[in-house]
Design a protein around this motif. Structure first.
Motif, mmCIF file in Angstrom:
data_model
loop_
_atom_site.group_PDB
_atom_site.id
_atom_site.type_symbol
_atom_site.label_atom_id
_atom_site.label_comp_id
_atom_site.label_asym_id
_atom_site.label_seq_id
_atom_site.Cartn_x
_atom_site.Cartn_y
_atom_site.Cartn_z
ATOM 1 N N MET A 160 0.836 -1.170 0.000
ATOM 2 C CA MET A 160 0.000 0.000 0.000
ATOM 3 C C MET A 160 0.886 1.241 0.000
ATOM 4 O O MET A 160 1.734 1.420 0.865
ATOM 5 C CB MET A 160 -0.895 -0.023 1.244
ATOM 6 C CG MET A 160 -1.812 1.130 1.343
ATOM 7 S SD MET A 160 -2.893 0.845 2.742
ATOM 8 C CE MET A 160 -3.155 2.493 3.241
ATOM 9 N N GLY A 161 0.716 2.088 -0.975
ATOM 10 C CA GLY A 161 1.536 3.281 -1.101
ATOM 11 C C GLY A 161 1.034 4.422 -0.233
ATOM 12 O O GLY A 161 -0.127 4.466 0.176
ATOM 13 N N LEU A 162 1.927 5.340 0.041
ATOM 14 C CA LEU A 162 1.564 6.514 0.824
ATOM 15 C C LEU A 162 1.089 7.621 -0.104
ATOM 16 O O LEU A 162 1.547 7.763 -1.232
ATOM 17 C CB LEU A 162 2.777 7.011 1.611
ATOM 18 C CG LEU A 162 3.321 6.086 2.692
ATOM 19 C CD1 LEU A 162 4.591 6.684 3.275
ATOM 20 C CD2 LEU A 162 2.302 5.862 3.787
ATOM 21 N N SER A 163 0.176 8.432 0.417
ATOM 22 C CA SER A 163 -0.288 9.569 -0.365
ATOM 23 C C SER A 163 0.799 10.640 -0.400
ATOM 24 O O SER A 163 1.751 10.613 0.369
ATOM 25 C CB SER A 163 -1.566 10.147 0.257
ATOM 26 O OG SER A 163 -1.253 10.779 1.491
ATOM 27 N N MET A 164 0.672 11.557 -1.295
ATOM 28 C CA MET A 164 1.652 12.639 -1.427
ATOM 29 C C MET A 164 1.738 13.451 -0.135
ATOM 30 O O MET A 164 2.821 13.830 0.301
ATOM 31 C CB MET A 164 1.274 13.541 -2.607
ATOM 32 C CG MET A 164 2.330 14.576 -2.916
ATOM 33 S SD MET A 164 3.931 13.865 -3.272
ATOM 34 C CE MET A 164 3.754 13.582 -5.009
ATOM 35 N N HIS A 165 0.600 13.681 0.504
ATOM 36 C CA HIS A 165 0.575 14.427 1.767
ATOM 37 C C HIS A 165 1.365 13.673 2.846
ATOM 38 O O HIS A 165 2.155 14.274 3.584
ATOM 39 C CB HIS A 165 -0.868 14.671 2.217
ATOM 40 C CG HIS A 165 -0.968 15.290 3.577
ATOM 41 N ND1 HIS A 165 -0.602 16.593 3.823
ATOM 42 C CD2 HIS A 165 -1.368 14.768 4.767
ATOM 43 C CE1 HIS A 165 -0.776 16.863 5.105
ATOM 44 N NE2 HIS A 165 -1.248 15.768 5.695
ATOM 45 N N ASP A 166 1.147 12.357 2.933
ATOM 46 C CA ASP A 166 1.854 11.555 3.936
ATOM 47 C C ASP A 166 3.362 11.558 3.683
ATOM 48 O O ASP A 166 4.161 11.628 4.621
ATOM 49 C CB ASP A 166 1.329 10.120 3.935
ATOM 50 C CG ASP A 166 -0.093 10.030 4.463
ATOM 51 O OD1 ASP A 166 -0.532 10.970 5.165
ATOM 52 O OD2 ASP A 166 -0.763 9.009 4.183
ATOM 53 N N ARG A 167 3.758 11.496 2.433
ATOM 54 C CA ARG A 167 5.190 11.539 2.101
ATOM 55 C C ARG A 167 5.801 12.875 2.512
ATOM 56 O O ARG A 167 6.917 12.920 3.019
ATOM 57 C CB ARG A 167 5.393 11.326 0.603
ATOM 58 C CG ARG A 167 5.186 9.904 0.193
ATOM 59 C CD ARG A 167 5.555 9.725 -1.266
ATOM 60 N NE ARG A 167 4.718 8.655 -1.796
ATOM 61 C CZ ARG A 167 4.391 8.506 -3.035
ATOM 62 N NH1 ARG A 167 4.811 9.379 -3.944
ATOM 63 N NH2 ARG A 167 3.648 7.512 -3.432
ATOM 64 N N ARG A 168 5.075 13.953 2.295
ATOM 65 C CA ARG A 168 5.584 15.274 2.684
ATOM 66 C C ARG A 168 5.720 15.385 4.199
ATOM 67 O O ARG A 168 6.701 15.940 4.704
ATOM 68 C CB ARG A 168 4.647 16.368 2.176
ATOM 69 C CG ARG A 168 4.774 16.625 0.700
ATOM 70 C CD ARG A 168 3.927 17.813 0.276
ATOM 71 N NE ARG A 168 3.816 17.860 -1.166
ATOM 72 C CZ ARG A 168 2.716 18.125 -1.830
ATOM 73 N NH1 ARG A 168 1.596 18.400 -1.171
ATOM 74 N NH2 ARG A 168 2.695 18.143 -3.136
ATOM 75 N N VAL A 169 4.729 14.863 4.905
ATOM 76 C CA VAL A 169 4.778 14.908 6.371
ATOM 77 C C VAL A 169 5.968 14.095 6.876
ATOM 78 O O VAL A 169 6.730 14.546 7.741
ATOM 79 C CB VAL A 169 3.453 14.379 6.974
ATOM 80 C CG1 VAL A 169 3.594 14.159 8.473
ATOM 81 C CG2 VAL A 169 2.317 15.339 6.687
ATOM 82 N N LEU A 170 6.177 12.908 6.339
ATOM 83 C CA LEU A 170 7.315 12.088 6.758
ATOM 84 C C LEU A 170 8.647 12.752 6.408
ATOM 85 O O LEU A 170 9.600 12.714 7.196
ATOM 86 C CB LEU A 170 7.226 10.696 6.119
ATOM 87 C CG LEU A 170 6.150 9.779 6.687
ATOM 88 C CD1 LEU A 170 6.075 8.495 5.886
ATOM 89 C CD2 LEU A 170 6.421 9.487 8.153
ATOM 90 N N ALA A 171 8.737 13.368 5.251
ATOM 91 C CA ALA A 171 9.968 14.067 4.863
ATOM 92 C C ALA A 171 10.228 15.241 5.793
ATOM 93 O O ALA A 171 11.377 15.503 6.173
ATOM 94 C CB ALA A 171 9.871 14.537 3.420
#
Length: 106
Positions: free
Chosen positions: A1-12
């Motif tokens: 299951m991939g992460l959404s763009m928002h989730d990737r930004r938050v993790l970064a």
């Protein structure tokens, strides 16, 4: 299951803040489960143990030689004992300096 763009930004963003505030912890988390980091940690522990044992043996040798030299009024044994004490002290100081430098470097 991939992460959404928002989730990737938050993790970064979290990773960036962690890297800025605690680089040691960030590096530990990045290397979690990395086989090479475990091997390096084990080698460092073996090296540290060897150095501590060597310093302890140098200290005991210094005690024995210094005591025998003083008791027997033998200047050579007293001098060798003092040198063994100095070697033990120098070893401990070098280990502490290396640990301090490694901690300070992050």
């Amino acid at each position: 299951m991939g992460l959404s763009m928002h989730d990737r930004r938050v993790l970064a963003d979290i990773e960036r803040h962690l890297s800025e505030r605690d680089p040691v912890l960030a590096r530990l988390l990045a290397s979690f489960g990395d086989r090479r980091s475990r091997v390096r940690a084990a080698a460092r522990d073996v090296w540290l143990g060897t150095v501590v044992i060597g310093a302890g043996l140098a200290f005991l040798l210094g005690v024995a030689l210094f005591s025998a030299g003083v008791a027997g009024h033998d200047r050579a044994m007293t001098a060798f004992g003092a040198v063994a004490f100095a070697a033990a002290e120098l070893t401990v100081v070098c280990v502490l300096a290396a640990a301090w430098r490694r901690r300070r470097a992050g």
